[in-house]
Design a protein around this motif. Structure first.
Motif, short mmCIF file in Angstrom:
data_model
loop_
_atom_site.label_atom_id
_atom_site.label_comp_id
_atom_site.label_asym_id
_atom_site.label_seq_id
_atom_site.Cartn_x
_atom_site.Cartn_y
_atom_site.Cartn_z
N MET A 145 0.82 -1.19 -0.17
CA MET A 145 -0.02 0.03 -0.18
C MET A 145 0.82 1.33 0.08
N ARG A 146 0.66 2.20 -0.98
CA ARG A 146 1.36 3.37 -0.95
C ARG A 146 0.92 4.23 0.35
N THR A 147 1.86 4.89 0.98
CA THR A 147 1.89 5.63 2.13
C THR A 147 2.65 6.93 2.08
N VAL A 148 2.18 7.85 2.76
CA VAL A 148 3.11 9.13 3.11
C VAL A 148 3.06 9.43 4.55
N GLN A 149 3.20 8.25 5.28
CA GLN A 149 3.42 8.18 6.54
C GLN A 149 4.84 7.58 6.97
N TRP A 150 5.89 8.36 7.19
CA TRP A 150 7.02 7.85 7.41
C TRP A 150 7.24 7.55 8.59
N SER A 151 7.69 6.27 8.94
CA SER A 151 7.77 5.71 10.35
C SER A 151 9.15 4.99 10.38
N GLN A 152 9.87 5.03 11.45
CA GLN A 152 11.13 4.36 11.47
C GLN A 152 11.16 2.84 12.02
N ARG A 153 9.82 2.31 11.91
CA ARG A 153 9.80 1.02 12.12
C ARG A 153 10.54 0.23 10.88
N PRO A 154 10.91 -0.93 11.13
CA PRO A 154 11.73 -1.83 10.31
C PRO A 154 11.34 -1.49 8.56
N HIS A 155 12.21 -1.20 7.96
CA HIS A 155 12.14 -1.06 6.50
C HIS A 155 13.21 -1.48 5.53
N LEU A 156 13.05 -1.79 4.46
CA LEU A 156 14.08 -1.81 3.37
C LEU A 156 14.01 -0.77 2.51
N ALA A 157 15.20 -0.35 2.24
CA ALA A 157 15.03 0.93 1.25
C ALA A 157 16.34 0.81 0.23
N ALA A 158 16.30 1.36 -0.55
CA ALA A 158 17.49 1.78 -1.64
C ALA A 158 18.58 2.74 -0.77
N GLY A 171 21.67 18.05 9.25
CA GLY A 171 23.05 18.46 9.20
C GLY A 171 24.00 17.67 10.24
N THR A 172 25.45 17.78 9.95
CA THR A 172 26.04 17.11 10.90
C THR A 172 26.13 17.42 12.11
N GLN A 173 25.71 18.46 12.66
CA GLN A 173 25.58 18.93 14.01
C GLN A 173 24.19 18.64 14.55
N SER A 174 23.31 18.01 13.85
CA SER A 174 22.14 17.57 14.43
C SER A 174 22.17 16.56 15.30
N ARG A 175 21.26 16.43 16.15
CA ARG A 175 21.22 15.22 17.03
C ARG A 175 19.54 14.96 17.25
N THR A 176 19.27 13.91 16.09
CA THR A 176 17.74 13.74 16.21
C THR A 176 17.54 12.09 15.69
N MET A 177 16.41 11.79 15.88
CA MET A 177 15.87 10.71 15.10
C MET A 177 15.43 10.99 13.82
N ILE A 178 15.46 10.04 13.03
CA ILE A 178 15.29 10.23 11.66
C ILE A 178 13.72 10.43 11.47
N GLU A 179 12.83 9.79 11.96
CA GLU A 179 11.37 9.93 11.80
C GLU A 179 10.95 11.35 12.46
N ASP A 180 11.62 11.90 13.37
CA ASP A 180 11.19 13.15 13.82
C ASP A 180 11.39 14.34 12.86
N VAL A 186 7.75 14.39 4.47
CA VAL A 186 7.03 13.68 3.52
C VAL A 186 5.49 13.92 3.45
N GLN A 187 5.10 14.27 4.71
CA GLN A 187 3.51 14.58 4.63
C GLN A 187 3.22 16.21 4.14
N GLU A 188 4.18 17.08 4.26
CA GLU A 188 4.36 18.50 3.66
C GLU A 188 4.29 18.38 2.39
N ALA A 189 5.10 17.25 1.66
CA ALA A 189 5.30 17.18 0.24
C ALA A 189 3.88 16.49 -0.56
N TRP A 190 3.30 16.00 0.41
CA TRP A 190 1.92 15.27 0.01
C TRP A 190 0.81 16.47 -0.21
#
Length: 235
Positions: A145-158, A171-180, A186-190
């Motif tokens: 199913m296509r989705t615009v929900q990014w979640s850091q649950r397990p995933h296979l990607a290019a 940025g290299t100085q960021s300290r963050t989770m990818i999902e955050d 992704v939702q803004e693009a949609w």
């Protein structure tokens, strides 16, 4: 360790284990963290047959920047991303999911952590029922199913796609989770561009018939708070 072994039981590919250091707010847990690292290194040595690599940071780098460094070591066109407390469960046709990504239709295939799509998340799904690409595109088509929900649950990607998002949105100085960061991107693009917004990221979720759950959650953080993220962009 349970999560690591759940990955090893499903693939003999190379595994990079990111250990992102102790943040200042959790310095009191350093001894416990270092005991865990010792167990992790032992597990990699005894279960990896030379294919499990612990990537240990001597400072707190957080998820996005540990991923940036790990991607420098990746030599394959696909990467399976699994957080430390989300072990895989059930049958997962990784080769067929990989073919879906290699076809170019999807950049990322997520494994669901629920038995079905929850009602509050239905609006984030472009498909209300599973679909396939058909036999013309894939030898063994898998339902998705296509989705615009990014979640850091397990995933296979290019791998190239992952390098692009880390280089573009963190940025290299960021300290963050990818999902955050990425869930909003992704939702803004949609919201702004509709289907063209989805096509910029091409996220899908594996949707086998019946029970869709292919990962679970060990709740590694427990009652600890989710500390503030640091968003920083080079230049």
């Amino acid at each position: 360790i349970h999560t690591l072994l759940s990955v090893r039981s499903r693939t003999q590919g190379e595994v990079i284990v990111m250990a992102d250091g102790v943040r200042a707010e959790q310095e009191h847990l350093r001894d416990e963290y270092e005991r865990f690292l010792a167990e992790l290194v032992w597990t990699c040595a005894h279960h990896g047959s030379g294919t499990m690599t612990p990537l240990v940071f001597d400072h707190h780098a957080h998820q996005a920047n540990t991923t940036r460094r790990a991607l420098e070591l990746v030599r394959t066109p696909l990467v399976l991303f699994v957080e430390h407390d989300t072990p895989l469960v059930g049958e997962i046709p990784l080769d067929d999911l990989g073919a879906l990504v290699r076809s170019g239709f999807a950049n990322l295939v997520r494994l669901h952590h629920e038995t079905h799509v929850l009602e509050p998340h239905q609006h984030l799904m472009l498909d209300q029922a599973p679909r396939t690409l058909g036999h013309m595109a894939m030898e063994n088509p898998v339902p998705f199913m296509r989705t615009v929900q990014w979640s850091q649950r397990p995933h296979l990607a290019a791998t190239g796609f992952y390098r692009h998002i880390i280089g573009s949105y963190f940025g290299t100085q960021s300290r963050t989770m990818i999902e955050d960061v990425m869930h909003g991107v992704v939702q803004e693009a949609w919201n702004l561009h509709g289907l063209a917004g989805w096509e910029a990221f091409r996220l899908v979720m594996y949707a086998p018939p019946g029970d869709m759950q292919r990962s679970t959650h060990l709740d590694g953080r427990g009652d600890d708070p989710k500390f503030a993220m640091q968003y920083a962009y080079d230049g």
